[in-house]
Design a protein around this motif. Structure first.
Motif, PDB file in Angstrom:
ATOM      1  N   ILE A  98     -23.063 -10.945 -30.978  1.00  0.00           N
ATOM      2  CA  ILE A  98     -24.272 -10.548 -31.707  1.00  0.00           C
ATOM      3  C   ILE A  98     -25.381 -11.584 -31.498  1.00  0.00           C
ATOM      4  CG2 ILE A  98     -25.242 -10.115 -34.003  1.00  0.00           C
ATOM      5  CD1 ILE A  98     -22.509  -8.941 -34.775  1.00  0.00           C
ATOM      6  N   ALA A  99     -25.007 -12.858 -31.448  1.00  0.00           N
ATOM      7  CA  ALA A  99     -25.991 -13.904 -31.161  1.00  0.00           C
ATOM      8  C   ALA A  99     -26.611 -13.689 -29.781  1.00  0.00           C
ATOM      9  CB  ALA A  99     -25.333 -15.280 -31.243  1.00  0.00           C
ATOM     10  N   LEU A 100     -25.793 -13.268 -28.812  1.00  0.00           N
ATOM     11  CA  LEU A 100     -26.310 -12.988 -27.469  1.00  0.00           C
ATOM     12  C   LEU A 100     -27.317 -11.852 -27.500  1.00  0.00           C
ATOM     13  CD1 LEU A 100     -26.276 -13.301 -24.372  1.00  0.00           C
ATOM     14  CD2 LEU A 100     -24.288 -11.750 -24.337  1.00  0.00           C
ATOM     15  N   THR A 101     -27.021 -10.786 -28.261  1.00  0.00           N
ATOM     16  CA  THR A 101     -27.962  -9.663 -28.322  1.00  0.00           C
ATOM     17  C   THR A 101     -29.269 -10.076 -28.991  1.00  0.00           C
ATOM     18  OG1 THR A 101     -27.110  -8.795 -30.452  1.00  0.00           O
ATOM     19  CG2 THR A 101     -26.043  -8.023 -28.436  1.00  0.00           C
ATOM     20  N   MET A 102     -29.193 -10.927 -30.014  1.00  0.00           N
ATOM     21  CA  MET A 102     -30.416 -11.430 -30.656  1.00  0.00           C
ATOM     22  C   MET A 102     -31.246 -12.248 -29.668  1.00  0.00           C
ATOM     23  SD  MET A 102     -29.008 -12.775 -34.323  1.00  0.00           S
ATOM     24  CE  MET A 102     -28.335 -11.709 -35.594  1.00  0.00           C
ATOM     25  N   THR A 103     -30.567 -13.086 -28.906  1.00  0.00           N
ATOM     26  CA  THR A 103     -31.263 -13.943 -27.937  1.00  0.00           C
ATOM     27  C   THR A 103     -31.959 -13.103 -26.875  1.00  0.00           C
ATOM     28  OG1 THR A 103     -29.655 -15.713 -28.301  1.00  0.00           O
ATOM     29  CG2 THR A 103     -30.994 -15.831 -26.298  1.00  0.00           C
ATOM     30  N   LEU A 104     -31.260 -12.108 -26.343  1.00  0.00           N
ATOM     31  CA  LEU A 104     -31.850 -11.246 -25.318  1.00  0.00           C
ATOM     32  C   LEU A 104     -33.000 -10.418 -25.893  1.00  0.00           C
ATOM     33  CD1 LEU A 104     -28.612 -10.098 -23.471  1.00  0.00           C
ATOM     34  CD2 LEU A 104     -30.453 -11.507 -22.517  1.00  0.00           C
ATOM     35  N   ASN A 105     -32.861 -10.021 -27.147  1.00  0.00           N
ATOM     36  CA  ASN A 105     -33.946  -9.310 -27.824  1.00  0.00           C
ATOM     37  C   ASN A 105     -35.211 -10.165 -27.834  1.00  0.00           C
ATOM     38  OD1 ASN A 105     -35.652  -8.316 -30.029  1.00  0.00           O
ATOM     39  ND2 ASN A 105     -33.932  -7.031 -30.614  1.00  0.00           N
ATOM     40  N   GLY A 106     -35.054 -11.422 -28.233  1.00  0.00           N
ATOM     41  CA  GLY A 106     -36.199 -12.334 -28.252  1.00  0.00           C
ATOM     42  C   GLY A 106     -36.728 -12.621 -26.858  1.00  0.00           C
ATOM     43  N   LEU A 107     -35.821 -12.743 -25.882  1.00  0.00           N
ATOM     44  CA  LEU A 107     -36.242 -13.027 -24.503  1.00  0.00           C
ATOM     45  C   LEU A 107     -37.057 -11.877 -23.921  1.00  0.00           C
ATOM     46  CD1 LEU A 107     -33.112 -14.777 -22.945  1.00  0.00           C
ATOM     47  CD2 LEU A 107     -35.355 -15.799 -23.403  1.00  0.00           C
ATOM     48  N   TRP A 108     -36.738 -10.638 -24.346  1.00  0.00           N
ATOM     49  CA  TRP A 108     -37.543  -9.514 -23.857  1.00  0.00           C
ATOM     50  C   TRP A 108     -38.987  -9.681 -24.312  1.00  0.00           C
ATOM     51  CZ3 TRP A 108     -40.820  -5.855 -25.688  1.00  0.00           C
ATOM     52  CH2 TRP A 108     -41.196  -4.843 -24.793  1.00  0.00           C
ATOM     53  N   LEU A 109     -39.177 -10.068 -25.554  1.00  0.00           N
ATOM     54  CA  LEU A 109     -40.534 -10.266 -26.068  1.00  0.00           C
ATOM     55  C   LEU A 109     -41.244 -11.406 -25.339  1.00  0.00           C
ATOM     56  CD1 LEU A 109     -39.562  -9.760 -29.785  1.00  0.00           C
ATOM     57  CD2 LEU A 109     -41.184  -8.317 -28.534  1.00  0.00           C
ATOM     58  N   ARG A 113     -44.595 -11.060 -22.930  1.00  0.00           N
ATOM     59  CA  ARG A 113     -45.791 -11.865 -23.197  1.00  0.00           C
ATOM     60  C   ARG A 113     -46.144 -12.772 -22.025  1.00  0.00           C
ATOM     61  NH1 ARG A 113     -49.793 -14.034 -23.550  1.00  0.00           N
ATOM     62  NH2 ARG A 113     -50.841 -15.087 -25.285  1.00  0.00           N
ATOM     63  N   PHE A 114     -45.139 -13.379 -21.397  1.00  0.00           N
ATOM     64  CA  PHE A 114     -45.414 -14.404 -20.396  1.00  0.00           C
ATOM     65  C   PHE A 114     -44.920 -14.051 -18.990  1.00  0.00           C
ATOM     66  CE2 PHE A 114     -44.940 -16.678 -24.487  1.00  0.00           C
ATOM     67  CZ  PHE A 114     -46.217 -17.229 -24.570  1.00  0.00           C
ATOM     68  N   GLY A 115     -44.095 -13.013 -18.868  1.00  0.00           N
ATOM     69  CA  GLY A 115     -43.514 -12.672 -17.579  1.00  0.00           C
ATOM     70  C   GLY A 115     -44.165 -11.471 -16.935  1.00  0.00           C
ATOM     71  N   THR A 116     -43.374 -10.760 -16.151  1.00  0.00           N
ATOM     72  CA  THR A 116     -43.848  -9.575 -15.441  1.00  0.00           C
ATOM     73  C   THR A 116     -43.183  -8.330 -16.026  1.00  0.00           C
ATOM     74  OG1 THR A 116     -42.079  -9.684 -13.794  1.00  0.00           O
ATOM     75  CG2 THR A 116     -44.112 -10.933 -13.337  1.00  0.00           C
ATOM     76  N   LEU A 117     -43.733  -7.192 -15.699  1.00  0.00           N
ATOM     77  CA  LEU A 117     -43.162  -5.934 -16.182  1.00  0.00           C
ATOM     78  C   LEU A 117     -41.758  -5.739 -15.618  1.00  0.00           C
ATOM     79  CD1 LEU A 117     -43.836  -3.540 -17.968  1.00  0.00           C
ATOM     80  CD2 LEU A 117     -44.828  -2.388 -15.968  1.00  0.00           C
ATOM     81  N   PHE A 118     -41.562  -6.133 -14.363  1.00  0.00           N
ATOM     82  CA  PHE A 118     -40.222  -6.023 -13.775  1.00  0.00           C
ATOM     83  C   PHE A 118     -39.229  -6.900 -14.524  1.00  0.00           C
ATOM     84  CE2 PHE A 118     -36.993  -7.638 -10.781  1.00  0.00           C
ATOM     85  CZ  PHE A 118     -36.360  -6.435 -10.486  1.00  0.00           C
ATOM     86  N   LEU A 119     -39.656  -8.083 -14.940  1.00  0.00           N
ATOM     87  CA  LEU A 119     -38.769  -8.977 -15.690  1.00  0.00           C
ATOM     88  C   LEU A 119     -38.360  -8.356 -17.018  1.00  0.00           C
ATOM     89  CD1 LEU A 119     -37.326 -11.687 -15.822  1.00  0.00           C
ATOM     90  CD2 LEU A 119     -39.414 -12.683 -16.790  1.00  0.00           C
ATOM     91  N   THR A 120     -39.270  -7.621 -17.651  1.00  0.00           N
ATOM     92  CA  THR A 120     -38.900  -6.959 -18.912  1.00  0.00           C
ATOM     93  C   THR A 120     -37.802  -5.929 -18.676  1.00  0.00           C
ATOM     94  OG1 THR A 120     -40.583  -5.190 -18.772  1.00  0.00           O
ATOM     95  CG2 THR A 120     -41.235  -7.252 -19.831  1.00  0.00           C
ATOM     96  N   VAL A 121     -37.842  -5.264 -17.520  1.00  0.00           N
ATOM     97  CA  VAL A 121     -36.799  -4.295 -17.195  1.00  0.00           C
ATOM     98  C   VAL A 121     -35.455  -5.001 -17.030  1.00  0.00           C
ATOM     99  CG1 VAL A 121     -35.982  -2.600 -15.508  1.00  0.00           C
ATOM    100  CG2 VAL A 121     -38.414  -2.689 -16.121  1.00  0.00           C
ATOM    101  N   VAL A 122     -35.469  -6.127 -16.327  1.00  0.00           N
ATOM    102  CA  VAL A 122     -34.225  -6.888 -16.116  1.00  0.00           C
ATOM    103  C   VAL A 122     -33.630  -7.315 -17.451  1.00  0.00           C
ATOM    104  CG1 VAL A 122     -33.256  -9.025 -15.172  1.00  0.00           C
ATOM    105  CG2 VAL A 122     -34.910  -7.692 -13.823  1.00  0.00           C
ATOM    106  N   VAL A 123     -34.480  -7.854 -18.325  1.00  0.00           N
ATOM    107  CA  VAL A 123     -33.984  -8.358 -19.607  1.00  0.00           C
ATOM    108  C   VAL A 123     -33.474  -7.225 -20.489  1.00  0.00           C
ATOM    109  CG1 VAL A 123     -34.578  -9.602 -21.718  1.00  0.00           C
ATOM    110  CG2 VAL A 123     -35.474 -10.389 -19.528  1.00  0.00           C
ATOM    111  N   ILE A 124     -34.182  -6.094 -20.510  1.00  0.00           N
ATOM    112  CA  ILE A 124     -33.741  -5.016 -21.403  1.00  0.00           C
ATOM    113  C   ILE A 124     -32.454  -4.371 -20.892  1.00  0.00           C
ATOM    114  CG2 ILE A 124     -34.932  -2.978 -20.473  1.00  0.00           C
ATOM    115  CD1 ILE A 124     -35.767  -2.405 -23.421  1.00  0.00           C
ATOM    116  N   VAL A 125     -32.257  -4.363 -19.593  1.00  0.00           N
ATOM    117  CA  VAL A 125     -30.982  -3.865 -19.047  1.00  0.00           C
ATOM    118  C   VAL A 125     -29.841  -4.799 -19.457  1.00  0.00           C
ATOM    119  CG1 VAL A 125     -29.671  -3.487 -16.928  1.00  0.00           C
ATOM    120  CG2 VAL A 125     -31.982  -2.568 -17.133  1.00  0.00           C
ATOM    121  N   LEU A 126     -30.089  -6.103 -19.397  1.00  0.00           N
ATOM    122  CA  LEU A 126     -29.081  -7.069 -19.855  1.00  0.00           C
ATOM    123  C   LEU A 126     -28.805  -6.896 -21.344  1.00  0.00           C
ATOM    124  CD1 LEU A 126     -30.237 -10.297 -17.963  1.00  0.00           C
ATOM    125  CD2 LEU A 126     -28.226  -8.885 -17.466  1.00  0.00           C
ATOM    126  N   LEU A 127     -29.866  -6.658 -22.129  1.00  0.00           N
ATOM    127  CA  LEU A 127     -29.698  -6.433 -23.563  1.00  0.00           C
ATOM    128  C   LEU A 127     -28.874  -5.172 -23.814  1.00  0.00           C
ATOM    129  CD1 LEU A 127     -30.276  -6.896 -26.564  1.00  0.00           C
ATOM    130  CD2 LEU A 127     -32.508  -5.809 -26.226  1.00  0.00           C
TER     131      LEU A 127
END
Length: 271
Positions: A98-109, A113-127
């Motif tokens: 659950i801590a991992l899912t919280m971390t990935l949730n925050g990393l998507w945000l 904010r600071f990355g690329t649209l493609f990076l958001t896709v990568v992070v949300i797939v990991l989430l």
């Protein structure tokens, strides 16, 4: 003393990590909401993440489900930190996940904010993958549940998180693809959108089946699909075929687990 309840140094570390991950996620969420002079998520990435960013983006009110998910995760974080939960075998099996899912949730945000649209896709797939694994462990672990609170804060909240992120992954990916595919693809947007939603229906049913027909993932998924339909009927870009399909898919993914859950209330022996 029960060996499984013997205190370990990793137990306290787990509780601290969960609270740290929760804090990180909430700080990222506050910034993502547009606090401190930042632009809100829907205004980032050139507006690609807004409701008009693709044919598979839900209407704005759909995102209010985050309030429910965040509240559930906050209560979970406080609850799991109690001394009585420190050596709980269920917490040992699920706290780190659950801590991992919280971390990935925050990393998507952060990525939005600071990355690329493609990076958001990568992070949300990991989430999505992390949530799928967490939910699987939650509903299949043989460790006994600690009553209603345990079921709601672990199975329930994780299920809602998984169901919503399933649709959010589709919307996020569609937003990215909209920015890179040739404009001529828009002529086939409705057909592609319908095909994707059929896949979403299969995924929703698979999640329900693999979780013994738990209803919370379906509730979140149907909620998002309903608002996707609203946006396609009355928003931009408009597509009645996608809107109708979204409603049908919402019914398809919600009715079977809802019926099974109702039967379990009436006849608790129903598996």
């Amino acid at each position: 003393m029960n060996a499984s309840r013997t205190w370990r140094g990793s137990d306290l570390a787990r509780q601290i990590v969960v609270l740290s991950a929760l804090s990180f996620m909430l700080i990222a969420a506050v910034i993502g909401a547009g606090a401190f002079g930042n632009s809100a998520v829907e205004d980032q990435q050139g507006g690609a993440l807004d409701t008009d960013g693709s044919y598979l983006a839900p209407a704005g009110p759909a995102f209010s489900i985050w309030s429910v998910i965040y509240l559930g995760l906050i209560v979970y974080g406080i609850w799991q930190a109690l001394p009585g939960q420190r050596t709980n075998p269920r917490q040992r099996a699920l706290g780190w996940l659950i801590a991992l899912t919280m971390t990935l949730n925050g990393l998507w945000l952060v990525a939005a904010r600071f990355g690329t649209l493609f990076l958001t896709v990568v992070v949300i797939v990991l989430l999505l993958a992390a949530l799928g694994w967490t939910f699987k462990v939650a509903v299949t672990t043989r460790e006994p549940r600690g009553g209603v609170v345990d079921s709601v804060l672990i199975d329930g909240v994780t299920g809602l998180h998984l169901g919503w992120v399933t649709l959010a992954t589709v919307a996020n990916t569609a937003a990215y693809l909209t920015t890179v595919v040739p404009p001529s693809w828009e002529d086939a947007a409705s057909a592609i959108g319908i095909a994707v939603l059929i896949v979403v229906a299969l995924i929703g049913l698979a999640i329900a089946w693999r979780s013994s027909w738990r209803v919370t993932p379906a509730l979140a998924l149907a909620w998002g699909l309903g608002w996707l339909a609203v946006e396609r009927f009355g928003g931009e870009p408009q597509s009645t075929p996608i809107g109708v399909t979204a409603i049908i898919v919402a019914v398809v993914v919600l009715v079977p687990p809802a019926v099974v859950s109702l039967l379990r209330l009436i006849r608790p022996s129903v598996d």
